[in-house]
Design a protein around this motif. Structure first.
Motif, PDB file in Angstrom:
ATOM      1  N   LYS A  86       0.540   0.984  -5.285  1.00  0.00           N
ATOM      2  CA  LYS A  86      -0.865   1.086  -5.797  1.00  0.00           C
ATOM      3  C   LYS A  86      -0.842   1.059  -7.203  1.00  0.00           C
ATOM      4  O   LYS A  86      -1.839   0.788  -8.074  1.00  0.00           O
ATOM      5  CB  LYS A  86      -1.078   2.605  -5.347  1.00  0.00           C
ATOM      6  CG  LYS A  86      -1.487   2.739  -3.816  1.00  0.00           C
ATOM      7  CD  LYS A  86      -1.624   4.127  -3.398  1.00  0.00           C
ATOM      8  CE  LYS A  86      -1.925   4.384  -1.760  1.00  0.00           C
ATOM      9  NZ  LYS A  86      -1.916   5.470  -1.534  1.00  0.00           N
ATOM     10  N   HIS A 110      -1.276  -2.456  -8.499  1.00  0.00           N
ATOM     11  CA  HIS A 110      -2.450  -2.933  -8.167  1.00  0.00           C
ATOM     12  C   HIS A 110      -3.417  -2.479  -9.066  1.00  0.00           C
ATOM     13  O   HIS A 110      -4.423  -3.177  -9.506  1.00  0.00           O
ATOM     14  CB  HIS A 110      -2.980  -2.412  -6.560  1.00  0.00           C
ATOM     15  CG  HIS A 110      -4.389  -2.872  -6.007  1.00  0.00           C
ATOM     16  ND1 HIS A 110      -5.050  -1.890  -6.004  1.00  0.00           N
ATOM     17  CD2 HIS A 110      -4.692  -3.998  -5.757  1.00  0.00           C
ATOM     18  CE1 HIS A 110      -6.229  -2.591  -5.384  1.00  0.00           C
ATOM     19  NE2 HIS A 110      -5.965  -3.713  -5.258  1.00  0.00           N
ATOM     20  N   GLU A 111      -3.546  -0.960  -9.466  1.00  0.00           N
ATOM     21  CA  GLU A 111      -4.619  -0.579 -10.135  1.00  0.00           C
ATOM     22  C   GLU A 111      -4.266  -1.214 -11.743  1.00  0.00           C
ATOM     23  O   GLU A 111      -5.222  -1.540 -12.422  1.00  0.00           O
ATOM     24  CB  GLU A 111      -4.401   1.119 -10.085  1.00  0.00           C
ATOM     25  CG  GLU A 111      -4.788   1.460  -8.825  1.00  0.00           C
ATOM     26  CD  GLU A 111      -4.467   3.038  -9.024  1.00  0.00           C
ATOM     27  OE1 GLU A 111      -3.918   3.727 -10.006  1.00  0.00           O
ATOM     28  OE2 GLU A 111      -4.674   3.730  -7.864  1.00  0.00           O
ATOM     29  N   ASN A 166       0.714  -1.005  -0.055  1.00  0.00           N
ATOM     30  CA  ASN A 166      -0.096   0.046   0.141  1.00  0.00           C
ATOM     31  C   ASN A 166       0.971   1.030   0.161  1.00  0.00           C
ATOM     32  O   ASN A 166       1.072   1.901   1.056  1.00  0.00           O
ATOM     33  CB  ASN A 166      -1.005  -0.229   1.263  1.00  0.00           C
ATOM     34  CG  ASN A 166      -1.953   1.056   1.232  1.00  0.00           C
ATOM     35  OD1 ASN A 166      -2.089   1.624   0.056  1.00  0.00           O
ATOM     36  ND2 ASN A 166      -2.520   1.261   2.403  1.00  0.00           N
TER      37      ASN A 166
END
Length: 387
Positions: free
Chosen positions: A184, A187-188, A179
């Motif tokens: 991020k 992940h996206e 995180n």
């Protein structure tokens, strides 16, 4: 007072002194040989030290070779190294210090959370920056002075997801990710590709930067029915995660990007890395003669096997050399302007190791690899085309 009559020996001694003084003064007026100043700003301490040291050593070796071959446009390259301490605000201060020191270009940083902060300083000063970071946002901010040394996760993850769908037959996926700015981005990118390929996300497990204990995350993973887990952590975190997964007997295929199956991870995780697989933009185990030669020289010089970050740093050095010589001057603005829409081939610039292109945003494109870790090495399972 009468002047004392000097002996011949005294007069000769005075002449020698005056001659030496004049020579020293003359030397101070001769301009020193000009140097092309480069700022190497990387994570030499903190949680990013493994990645940063590899990148730093790649830059070092590249420019040492370049200097031994006559430098850039006949001028030697002087590298000043700055430790970002894996801290975004420290990295910002180091970029400003490098600019104050008169650098023509910057190499680094590697961690995306630092680059998104410090690249604004380089942009304001008009200094081209060759980063090892992979967060999609870095080339999505309209910065004309930022250039990748490996393409971002928004280009790597689609290649990996396509292989998972078409070659592995994956339908259900668990996602473990850091995180952070770096995490991020991956992940996206993966969620977008999961939707495109029809993957069902059966678990979404965020972790924290520099997390040391992954036992609870692995327990959750073991209780999930999935075809594979996408793991997107930094090198050190990945090694800890893999060790914990081996300890708890996880049999689920673990798939990721370079930070899951890179050589630093393999070194840190040991046998626990075997079986992990994923997409890598660069691998020292690729059967590419130029890459193999670079890796062997690196091992001989630094006594360890380079990972993808070292190759990024090495190719950054040669990119700078080749582009400066293409424009005919070591000028920051001219180098940045030339980089946009540029393709460098190994035939014209051997040090880049593989043919490579940059678009107008500074994003990179080239061939890459899907690998599996076997007996402590990256075994190439497929060569993936540029996208």
């Amino acid at each position: 007072m009468k002047n004392r009559i000097r002996t011949r020996e005294e007069r000769n001694a005075m002449i020698r002194t005056l001659t030496a003084t004049a020579a020293a003064l003359a030397l101070t007026t001769v301009p020193a040989l000009a140097e092309l100043k480069i700022g190497s700003i990387v994570e030499l301490s903190g949680p990013g030290a493994a990645a940063g040291t590899n990148f730093r050593d790649g830059v070092r070796m590249g420019f040492e070779e370049i200097n031994a071959d006559g430098g850039v446009l006949g001028e030697p390259v002087a590298i000043t190294e700055y430790d970002s301490q894996t801290d975004p605000q420290v990295s910002r201060a180091m970029v400003q210090k490098a600019i104050d020191d008169g650098v023509v270009a910057i190499t680094g940083t590697v961690f995306s959370s630092s680059t998104v902060v410090n690249m604004l300083v380089a942009k304001q000063a008009g200094i081209p920056q060759f980063t090892g970071s992979e967060a999609p946002s870095i080339t999505g901010m309209g910065n004309p002075y930022i250039f990748r040394t490996a393409f971002g996760s928004q280009k790597g993850v689609p290649k990996m997801a396509k292989y998972m769908a078409e070659e592995m037959g994956v339908k259900k996926v668990a996602v473990v990710w850091a995180n952070t700015e770096f995490g991020k981005g991956g992940h996206e990118s993966f969620l977008k590709e999961a939707e495109a390929h029809g993957f069902e996300i059966v678990a979404d497990l965020p972790t924290e930067q520099a997390q040391t204990d992954f036992s609870a995350d692995v327990v959750k993973l073991k209780g999930i029915q999935a075809d594979a887990a996408f793991v997107y952590l930094t090198e050190e975190e990945s090694a800890r995660f893999l060790r914990e997964a081996r300890k708890q007997g996880v049999t689920l295929p673990l798939v990721g990007e370079t930070t899951l199956i890179g050589h630093k991870v393999i070194e840190l995780a040991g046998d626990a890395a075997n079986g992990a697989m994923g997409h890598v933009g660069l691998t020292p185990d690729a059967n590419i003669p130029a890459m193999t030669e670079m890796v062997e020289k690196f091992k001989a010089k630094f006594n360890y096997t380079p990972d993808h970050n070292a190759i990024k740093g090495y190719t950054a050095a040669y990119t700078l050399k080749c582009v400066a010589e293409m424009v005919g001057e070591a000028d920051s603005q001219a180098i940045a302007d030339k980089m946009h829409g540029l393709t460098l081939t190994v035939a014209e610039c051997p040090g880049v190791l593989m043919d490579v292109s940059w678009d107008e945003t500074g994003e990179m494109s080239r061939e890459s690899f899907f690998v599996e870790v076997q007996d402590g090495k990256q075994v190439v399972k497929a060569i993936l085309p540029p996208n």
